[in-house]
Write a protein that holds these residues in place. Structure first.
Motif, PDB file in Angstrom:
ATOM      1  N   ILE A  99      69.418  28.727  19.808  1.00 41.02           N
ATOM      2  CA  ILE A  99      69.016  27.721  18.780  1.00 41.02           C
ATOM      3  C   ILE A  99      68.018  28.468  17.749  1.00 41.02           C
ATOM      4  O   ILE A  99      68.075  28.199  16.826  1.00 41.02           O
ATOM      5  N   ILE A 100      67.110  29.077  18.552  1.00 41.13           N
ATOM      6  CA  ILE A 100      65.796  30.055  17.680  1.00 41.13           C
ATOM      7  C   ILE A 100      66.778  30.956  16.753  1.00 41.13           C
ATOM      8  O   ILE A 100      66.337  31.040  15.553  1.00 41.13           O
ATOM      9  N   SER A 116      69.061  30.273  27.594  1.00 40.73           N
ATOM     10  CA  SER A 116      70.059  30.761  26.662  1.00 40.73           C
ATOM     11  C   SER A 116      70.235  29.854  25.580  1.00 40.73           C
ATOM     12  O   SER A 116      70.383  30.388  24.312  1.00 40.73           O
ATOM     13  N   LEU A 117      70.472  28.628  25.664  1.00 41.36           N
ATOM     14  CA  LEU A 117      70.493  27.651  24.734  1.00 41.36           C
ATOM     15  C   LEU A 117      69.499  27.669  24.082  1.00 41.36           C
ATOM     16  O   LEU A 117      69.589  27.555  22.338  1.00 41.36           O
ATOM     17  N   GLY A 163      68.626  41.557  20.645  1.00 45.00           N
ATOM     18  CA  GLY A 163      69.299  41.802  21.892  1.00 45.00           C
ATOM     19  C   GLY A 163      69.382  40.544  22.929  1.00 45.00           C
ATOM     20  O   GLY A 163      70.534  40.175  23.333  1.00 45.00           O
ATOM     21  N   LEU A 164      68.206  40.002  23.165  1.00 44.44           N
ATOM     22  CA  LEU A 164      68.481  38.749  24.095  1.00 44.44           C
ATOM     23  C   LEU A 164      69.225  37.499  23.507  1.00 44.44           C
ATOM     24  O   LEU A 164      69.846  36.916  24.249  1.00 44.44           O
ATOM     25  N   VAL A 165      69.096  37.448  22.221  1.00 44.41           N
ATOM     26  CA  VAL A 165      69.910  36.347  21.482  1.00 44.41           C
ATOM     27  C   VAL A 165      71.172  36.743  21.569  1.00 44.41           C
ATOM     28  O   VAL A 165      71.951  35.658  21.925  1.00 44.41           O
ATOM     29  N   GLY A 211      69.585  30.795   9.687  1.00 40.99           N
ATOM     30  CA  GLY A 211      69.711  29.662   8.455  1.00 40.99           C
ATOM     31  C   GLY A 211      68.475  30.027   7.426  1.00 40.99           C
ATOM     32  O   GLY A 211      68.614  30.049   6.280  1.00 40.99           O
ATOM     33  N   LEU A 212      67.388  30.271   8.075  1.00 40.00           N
ATOM     34  CA  LEU A 212      66.076  30.489   7.113  1.00 40.00           C
ATOM     35  C   LEU A 212      66.500  31.934   6.425  1.00 40.00           C
ATOM     36  O   LEU A 212      65.944  32.073   5.271  1.00 40.00           O
TER      37      LEU A 212
END
Length: 71
Positions: free
Chosen positions: A15-16, A10-11, A48-50, A22-23
């Protein structure tokens, strides 16, 4: 599947996702759309996963709050 694996997974995804946002903000570059296409079923799964991982990581507030403070 252990709880530690779920926390690291999850972390990592959050982060991704944060790097992708940010990009998008700084360079107008959406890496997910670049890799998987604009709103294809695969990119929707990634988004969805993020999002689900971000909701799961809300329990980290409880973990941080329960740790004793160091003096």
């Amino acid at each position: 599947m252990s709880n530690k694996f779920l926390q690291y997974f999850s972390l990592t995804l959050v982060i991704i996702g944060a790097i992708n946002w940010g990009l998008i903000g700084f360079f107008n570059l959406n890496v997910v759309s670049l890799l998987f296409g604009s709103m294809t079923w695969l990119s929707r799964v990634v988004y969805g996963l993020v999002g689900l991982c971000g909701l799961y990581l809300l329990n980290f507030y409880g973990i941080v709050a329960s740790e004793p403070e160091e003096a």
